[in-house]
Design an enzyme around this catalytic site. Structure first.
Site: not given
Ligand code: ZN
Ligand code: FE
Length: 254
Positions: A55, A57, A59-60, A113, A132, A170
């Protein structure tokens, strides 16, 4: 045969390398940052051939461009989110197959999400990469989708073989366990798992990946349809989605 490596990144993210021994190809699922992933590849003498993105975001995806440029890797991600992902070499939708050497993963759309969140299921390796969506004892926050959407996404993941390893994005498991105990303190499997999680974290080890069967027995977000869970939140007559929504909103406030 394939080899899986969990790569801790940033504060609490996980990326995963899956190496195909037959062809020498290696795929990466998510790129939270570059250095730890480049180090993990170099330590094993592996070359990165493919990057799978779950996805949009940061942090990915933050490391995607640098890893792509350094390795000439092909990038796979959801066509629904192509406008806000790094440029895709392969745009994917539900049921599509990701082929890397002798490895074949199928795409499962798991909105909730984010709208374009996808998971990758590699049945021969008994692995599912969920980032996530489904997490160890938890699920992602509903930033873009609603409870009905996430519940149906989790239903798809729940239907996979119970021995599947859930590779999620995570290390939130300790807090997730504390929350799960507020919902189902009488669940013996949950109590036992919580104790194991505390020991694992005290040793500084990851709690990810986890077994799907274990999630089905302990993760409150997969259990909203069960009479004992409905009773535990005082919603015996409510629908599965309503109970899921209640558990999700309690977690948001936890
Ligand atoms: Zn996210
Ligand atoms: Fe994330």
């Amino acid at each position: 045969m394939a080899e899986i490596v969990t790569v801790p990144c940033r504060t609490d993210n996980y990326a995963f390398l899956l190496h195909d021994r037959e062809t020498g190809k290696t795929l990466l699922v998510d790129a939270p940052e570059t250095a730890p992933i480049a180090d993990a590849l170099a330590a094993r003498g592996w070359l990165l051939s493919d990057i799978l993105v779950t996805h949009h975001h940061d942090d990915h995806v933050a490391g995607v461009e640098e890893l792509r440029a350094a390795n000439g890797a092909a990038v796979w991600g959801a066509s629904a989110d192509a406008h806000r992902l790094p440029p895709l070499d392969h745009a994917l939708a539900e049921g599509d197959t990701v082929t890397v050497g002798s490895l074949a993963g199928s795409v499962i759309e798991v909105p909730g999400h984010t709208i374009g969140h996808i998971a990758f299921h590699f049945p021969d390796q008994r692995l599912v990469f969920t980032a996530d969506s489904l997490m160890a004892l938890g699920c992602g926050r509903l930033f873009e989708g609603d409870a009905a959407m996430m519940w149906s996404s989790l239903q798809k993941l729940s239907a996979l073989p119970h021995g599947t390893l859930v590779c999620s994005g995570h290390e939130y498991t300790e807090a997730n366990a504390r929350f799960a105990m507020t919902i189902e303190s009488d669940n013996a499997a949950l109590r036992a798992r919580s104790a194991v999680i505390n020991d694992t974290r005290n040793r500084g080890e990851p709690t990810v990946p986890s077994k799907l069967g274990e999630e089905l027995a302990t993760n409150p977000f997969l259990r909203a349809h069960l009479p004992e869970v409905k009773a535990a939140v005082g919603m015996e007559e409510a629908s599965d989605v309503e109970v899921f929504a209640e558990i999700r909103s309690r977690k948001d406030r936890f």
